[in-house]
Scaffold this motif. Sequence first.
Motif, PDB file in Angstrom:
ATOM      1  N   SER A   7       0.834  -1.280  -0.080  1.00  0.00           N
ATOM      2  CA  SER A   7      -0.039   0.186   0.152  1.00  0.00           C
ATOM      3  C   SER A   7       0.516   1.351   0.234  1.00  0.00           C
ATOM      4  O   SER A   7       1.958   1.392   0.036  1.00  0.00           O
ATOM      5  CB  SER A   7      -0.906   0.283   1.166  1.00  0.00           C
ATOM      6  OG  SER A   7       0.054   0.064   2.180  1.00  0.00           O
ATOM      7  N   GLY A   8       0.214   1.980  -0.511  1.00  0.00           N
ATOM      8  CA  GLY A   8       0.872   3.351   0.382  1.00  0.00           C
ATOM      9  C   GLY A   8       1.435   3.878  -1.613  1.00  0.00           C
ATOM     10  O   GLY A   8       1.643   5.551  -1.046  1.00  0.00           O
ATOM     11  N   GLY A   9       1.188   3.389  -2.824  1.00  0.00           N
ATOM     12  CA  GLY A   9       1.595   4.414  -4.135  1.00  0.00           C
ATOM     13  C   GLY A   9       0.794   5.440  -4.139  1.00  0.00           C
ATOM     14  O   GLY A   9      -0.568   5.749  -3.446  1.00  0.00           O
ATOM     15  N   GLY A  10       1.104   6.411  -5.557  1.00  0.00           N
ATOM     16  CA  GLY A  10       0.097   7.505  -5.768  1.00  0.00           C
ATOM     17  C   GLY A  10       0.718   8.362  -6.804  1.00  0.00           C
ATOM     18  O   GLY A  10       2.008   8.111  -7.297  1.00  0.00           O
ATOM     19  N   SER A  17       7.708  13.292  -1.281  1.00  0.00           N
ATOM     20  CA  SER A  17       7.575  12.081  -0.564  1.00  0.00           C
ATOM     21  C   SER A  17       6.252  11.125  -0.547  1.00  0.00           C
ATOM     22  O   SER A  17       5.576  11.267  -0.725  1.00  0.00           O
ATOM     23  CB  SER A  17       7.956  12.633   0.742  1.00  0.00           C
ATOM     24  OG  SER A  17       9.251  13.195   0.949  1.00  0.00           O
ATOM     25  N   LEU A  18       6.812  10.104  -0.354  1.00  0.00           N
ATOM     26  CA  LEU A  18       5.447   8.642  -0.061  1.00  0.00           C
ATOM     27  C   LEU A  18       6.091   7.773   0.620  1.00  0.00           C
ATOM     28  O   LEU A  18       7.688   7.655   0.950  1.00  0.00           O
ATOM     29  CB  LEU A  18       4.897   8.367  -1.629  1.00  0.00           C
ATOM     30  CG  LEU A  18       3.977   8.714  -2.480  1.00  0.00           C
ATOM     31  CD1 LEU A  18       4.424   7.606  -3.860  1.00  0.00           C
ATOM     32  CD2 LEU A  18       2.798   9.004  -2.166  1.00  0.00           C
ATOM     33  N   ARG A  19       5.326   7.272   1.077  1.00  0.00           N
ATOM     34  CA  ARG A  19       5.250   5.709   2.077  1.00  0.00           C
ATOM     35  C   ARG A  19       4.953   4.786   1.847  1.00  0.00           C
ATOM     36  O   ARG A  19       3.455   4.372   1.247  1.00  0.00           O
ATOM     37  CB  ARG A  19       5.265   6.313   3.430  1.00  0.00           C
ATOM     38  CG  ARG A  19       5.974   4.712   4.720  1.00  0.00           C
ATOM     39  CD  ARG A  19       5.492   5.427   6.127  1.00  0.00           C
ATOM     40  NE  ARG A  19       6.213   4.866   6.468  1.00  0.00           N
ATOM     41  CZ  ARG A  19       5.858   3.989   7.866  1.00  0.00           C
ATOM     42  NH1 ARG A  19       4.400   4.866   8.200  1.00  0.00           N
ATOM     43  NH2 ARG A  19       6.040   3.234   8.802  1.00  0.00           N
ATOM     44  N   ARG A  66      18.198   8.983  -0.913  1.00  0.00           N
ATOM     45  CA  ARG A  66      16.992   9.350  -0.755  1.00  0.00           C
ATOM     46  C   ARG A  66      15.610   8.889  -0.055  1.00  0.00           C
ATOM     47  O   ARG A  66      14.709   9.211   0.548  1.00  0.00           O
ATOM     48  CB  ARG A  66      16.157   9.970  -2.298  1.00  0.00           C
ATOM     49  CG  ARG A  66      17.616  11.099  -2.729  1.00  0.00           C
ATOM     50  CD  ARG A  66      17.269  11.673  -4.120  1.00  0.00           C
ATOM     51  NE  ARG A  66      16.783  10.257  -5.565  1.00  0.00           N
ATOM     52  CZ  ARG A  66      16.020   9.109  -5.629  1.00  0.00           C
ATOM     53  NH1 ARG A  66      14.383  10.453  -5.718  1.00  0.00           N
ATOM     54  NH2 ARG A  66      16.112   8.376  -6.411  1.00  0.00           N
ATOM     55  N   PHE A  67      16.134   7.124  -0.152  1.00  0.00           N
ATOM     56  CA  PHE A  67      15.168   6.155   0.357  1.00  0.00           C
ATOM     57  C   PHE A  67      15.196   5.486   1.785  1.00  0.00           C
ATOM     58  O   PHE A  67      16.809   5.092   1.822  1.00  0.00           O
ATOM     59  CB  PHE A  67      14.734   4.919  -0.985  1.00  0.00           C
ATOM     60  CG  PHE A  67      13.775   5.803  -2.238  1.00  0.00           C
ATOM     61  CD1 PHE A  67      13.220   7.185  -1.825  1.00  0.00           C
ATOM     62  CD2 PHE A  67      13.617   4.806  -3.052  1.00  0.00           C
ATOM     63  CE1 PHE A  67      13.195   7.432  -3.560  1.00  0.00           C
ATOM     64  CE2 PHE A  67      12.776   5.202  -4.027  1.00  0.00           C
ATOM     65  CZ  PHE A  67      12.321   6.757  -4.143  1.00  0.00           C
ATOM     66  N   THR A  77       6.451  -6.932   8.465  1.00  0.00           N
ATOM     67  CA  THR A  77       6.343  -5.773   7.879  1.00  0.00           C
ATOM     68  C   THR A  77       7.333  -4.927   7.111  1.00  0.00           C
ATOM     69  O   THR A  77       8.149  -4.807   8.270  1.00  0.00           O
ATOM     70  CB  THR A  77       5.313  -4.635   8.762  1.00  0.00           C
ATOM     71  OG1 THR A  77       4.448  -5.729   8.402  1.00  0.00           O
ATOM     72  CG2 THR A  77       4.813  -3.568   7.567  1.00  0.00           C
ATOM     73  N   VAL A  78       7.850  -3.842   5.841  1.00  0.00           N
ATOM     74  CA  VAL A  78       8.299  -3.487   5.941  1.00  0.00           C
ATOM     75  C   VAL A  78       7.729  -2.247   4.939  1.00  0.00           C
ATOM     76  O   VAL A  78       6.817  -2.201   4.512  1.00  0.00           O
ATOM     77  CB  VAL A  78       9.895  -4.077   4.660  1.00  0.00           C
ATOM     78  CG1 VAL A  78      10.363  -5.170   5.275  1.00  0.00           C
ATOM     79  CG2 VAL A  78       9.053  -4.226   3.097  1.00  0.00           C
ATOM     80  N   TYR A  79       8.615  -1.111   5.693  1.00  0.00           N
ATOM     81  CA  TYR A  79       7.858   0.419   4.820  1.00  0.00           C
ATOM     82  C   TYR A  79       8.957   0.998   4.074  1.00  0.00           C
ATOM     83  O   TYR A  79      10.671   0.942   4.370  1.00  0.00           O
ATOM     84  CB  TYR A  79       8.304   1.158   5.971  1.00  0.00           C
ATOM     85  CG  TYR A  79       7.606   0.787   7.275  1.00  0.00           C
ATOM     86  CD1 TYR A  79       7.288   0.478   8.632  1.00  0.00           C
ATOM     87  CD2 TYR A  79       5.683   0.818   6.904  1.00  0.00           C
ATOM     88  CE1 TYR A  79       6.197  -0.200   9.132  1.00  0.00           C
ATOM     89  CE2 TYR A  79       4.700   0.489   7.589  1.00  0.00           C
ATOM     90  CZ  TYR A  79       5.515  -0.045   8.867  1.00  0.00           C
ATOM     91  OH  TYR A  79       4.034  -0.564   9.588  1.00  0.00           O
ATOM     92  N   LEU A  80       9.109   1.547   2.854  1.00  0.00           N
ATOM     93  CA  LEU A  80      10.008   2.289   1.964  1.00  0.00           C
ATOM     94  C   LEU A  80       9.606   4.227   2.355  1.00  0.00           C
ATOM     95  O   LEU A  80       8.550   4.128   1.396  1.00  0.00           O
ATOM     96  CB  LEU A  80       9.647   2.175   0.604  1.00  0.00           C
ATOM     97  CG  LEU A  80      10.962   2.598  -0.150  1.00  0.00           C
ATOM     98  CD1 LEU A  80      12.630   1.945   0.585  1.00  0.00           C
ATOM     99  CD2 LEU A  80      10.423   1.951  -1.678  1.00  0.00           C
ATOM    100  N   GLN A  81      10.286   4.740   2.898  1.00  0.00           N
ATOM    101  CA  GLN A  81      10.010   6.366   3.140  1.00  0.00           C
ATOM    102  C   GLN A  81      10.901   6.379   1.461  1.00  0.00           C
ATOM    103  O   GLN A  81      11.728   6.354   1.617  1.00  0.00           O
ATOM    104  CB  GLN A  81      10.884   6.891   3.646  1.00  0.00           C
ATOM    105  CG  GLN A  81      10.514   8.249   4.027  1.00  0.00           C
ATOM    106  CD  GLN A  81       9.164   8.379   4.276  1.00  0.00           C
ATOM    107  OE1 GLN A  81       8.282   8.070   4.936  1.00  0.00           O
ATOM    108  NE2 GLN A  81       8.570   9.426   3.479  1.00  0.00           N
ATOM    109  N   MET A  82       9.827   7.255   0.729  1.00  0.00           N
ATOM    110  CA  MET A  82      10.682   7.800  -0.059  1.00  0.00           C
ATOM    111  C   MET A  82      10.412   9.211  -0.479  1.00  0.00           C
ATOM    112  O   MET A  82       9.634  10.042  -0.365  1.00  0.00           O
ATOM    113  CB  MET A  82       9.840   7.470  -1.598  1.00  0.00           C
ATOM    114  CG  MET A  82      10.482   6.013  -1.785  1.00  0.00           C
ATOM    115  SD  MET A  82       8.830   5.175  -3.746  1.00  0.00           S
ATOM    116  CE  MET A  82       7.514   5.303  -3.185  1.00  0.00           C
TER     117      MET A  82
END
Length: 122
Positions: A7-10, A17-19, A66-67, A77-82
Amino acid sequence: QVQLVESGGGLVHPGGSLRLSCAASGSPYPIYAMGWFRRVPGAEREFVAAITSRGFTRYSDSVKGRFTITKLNAQDTVYLQMNSLKLEDTAVYYCSLGYSGGYFDHGDVGFWGQGTQVTVSS
């Protein structure tokens, strides 16, 4: 049955930024590492970032600085902060998991998620 739910695209403007989030369930074995790949139409899927269960991380040169990839082991669960997103970050981002060091060394992916679209556009 192993499932990877992303989840979290857009859509975001350059510099924004997106996560992304990815939760794994149903794995029959302990997960060695989880991470993200991405693909643009007409190109090969490329590695973005990954993290082992012990917290070792690796990033592609194109996103380093950046990421940031983080994890919650208890929930697989993993998160990618962009951050500082660029036009060239536009792609479908795929969550993945691996069961050995081959995941880092050879891209030995055990399972893939369905993908989530990230679009960077002005």
